[in-house]
Design an enzyme around this catalytic site. Sequence first.
Site, PDB file in Angstrom:
ATOM      1  N   SER A  67       4.724  -7.499 -64.383  1.00 40.08           N
ATOM      2  CA  SER A  67       5.481  -6.478 -64.904  1.00 40.08           C
ATOM      3  C   SER A  67       4.788  -5.879 -66.195  1.00 40.08           C
ATOM      4  O   SER A  67       3.510  -5.373 -66.241  1.00 40.08           O
ATOM      5  CB  SER A  67       6.769  -6.765 -65.075  1.00 40.08           C
ATOM      6  OG  SER A  67       7.797  -6.058 -65.257  1.00 40.08           O
ATOM      7  N   HIS A 202      11.748  -8.314 -57.761  1.00 42.78           N
ATOM      8  CA  HIS A 202      10.700  -8.153 -58.993  1.00 42.78           C
ATOM      9  C   HIS A 202      10.078  -9.195 -59.705  1.00 42.78           C
ATOM     10  O   HIS A 202       8.833  -9.270 -60.278  1.00 42.78           O
ATOM     11  CB  HIS A 202      11.395  -7.059 -60.040  1.00 42.78           C
ATOM     12  CG  HIS A 202      10.594  -6.636 -61.085  1.00 42.78           C
ATOM     13  ND1 HIS A 202       9.627  -5.707 -60.937  1.00 42.78           N
ATOM     14  CD2 HIS A 202      10.467  -6.769 -62.373  1.00 42.78           C
ATOM     15  CE1 HIS A 202       9.115  -5.572 -61.977  1.00 42.78           C
ATOM     16  NE2 HIS A 202       9.553  -6.153 -63.035  1.00 42.78           N
TER      17      HIS A 202
END
Length: 395
Positions: A67, A202
Site C-alpha cells: 500500500s 487489502h
Amino acid sequence: MICLPYAGGGASAYAGLLRRLTGLTVVPLQLPGRENRIGEPPAFTISDIADEVAPATGEPYVLYGHSMGARLAFEVARELRRRGLREPSRLYVGGAHPPDRRVPLAAAADLPDDAFIDQLIRRSGALPELRDLPELRELMLPVLRSDFAWIKNYAFAPEPPLATPIVAFAGLDDGEAGVAEMLGWARHTSAGFRLRTVRGGHLFVKDRPDELAGLITADLTAGQVPAEPDEVHLWAGPAAGRDAVLRRYAGREAVATSDAGDLAAVAAGSGPGIGVCVLRARDLGEPVELSADEREQVEEAAEEDRGWLALRAVTAKRALMAADGGTADPAAIGFPDLADPGPWRVQPGQEPDRLSRWRITHLALHTSRGEALAAVAVPRDGVRLSVDLPPERAR
C-alpha cells in the site's frame, strides 16, 4: 528483502512473511512514530528511508512495499539510483495504486476523526477497534493522519522507468487497489513485469502470509506455482515467444491466443470460456463493433482520448466474442462507461443475457512500436488473474 509498511503499520506487519520466508533474510523497516519508535514524531522523508537502505546495497537485495509502502519503496529505488548505488533485483509492490495515479482513499485525510477512521475500516481493512477503543485510537490516529497526509501530498515526478523487474500482488477482494489498478505498475519498469493475485483483501500481507510467501519464493527461484482451478494466466509479448508460452501451458483446459502483427497474447486457465485480444492503437481502423451508446461516448470525449476509448471497447468485445464462441453481434451489446478502469461487464439486460457473466480486464502495453492494449475475458467472479510481461525492449 527490505520491507516498508502500509499507512499506520509497523514492522510487525511483516511478521508472517519473516517466519515463512526462511531462505531469505527479511528486514522490515520501522518508520518513526510506531511500535518501538512510538516516542518519535511520525514523520519521514524518502531520503531518510534511503539512508537506512543504502548500507544493504552492497549485496543483492529486493524491496517489498505494501500500500503506502509500495510508493515508498518505488521512490527509495529511484533515490538509490540517483545516488549511483546498486538497485534492487526486484521491486515487490502489494495493494497499491501505481505512483502516477492518485490514491482515492487519500481524500479521507481531510475528514473529521470519526469519518476518517470509518473510511479506513470500511475500505482498507483497518482494525475495527480503532472506532471502539479510545486508547488505541489515541495511539494510532497521529500516525495515520501523518501517513495519509504524505499520501495526499505525494507528487509523482516523471523519470525513466526502473531497470528493475516489478512484481505486483493484488488482493482478490481488495476494493481499493485491485488487479485493474495494479496493472499500471507495468509502466514503471523496463525490465519486465509480473502480477499475481492473492486471495484476501487489502491487507493480505498480514492476513495471507503463506500464499504471498509461496509466490515470492517461486519468483526468486524461477519456480512454477501449480495452476489452480480459480486462476487464469495472461502473457503478452513478442509473437516470436508465443510458441514457447503455449508449450508451457500445454494441458490446460482452455487456452486462447491473439496476435497483433509482431505482438501476441496468450490466456490459459483450467475451465472453458476464456478469451483474449491484443491490438495496437495504430491498427484499430474503423471500430465497427461499437454500439450506438459507445459511439456517443467516444464522440463526446476529448479528442485525444477518443482513439483510446474506442480501442478499449473493441479489445473488450473481441475478447468477449472469443470467450463466447463469436455467435453474438458485438455492436448489439455495450459497456456503460468506456473510461471505467474496470473490470468491465456487459450492461445488464442486454441480449444475449449469458454474456453478462464474463468479466473483462484491460492491460495497457507500452511497446517500441507504439501503444497497444490487451483484454482478457474470464467466465465468472472470483477468478485470480496472473500476468507476465517481458522486458519492454522485447515488446
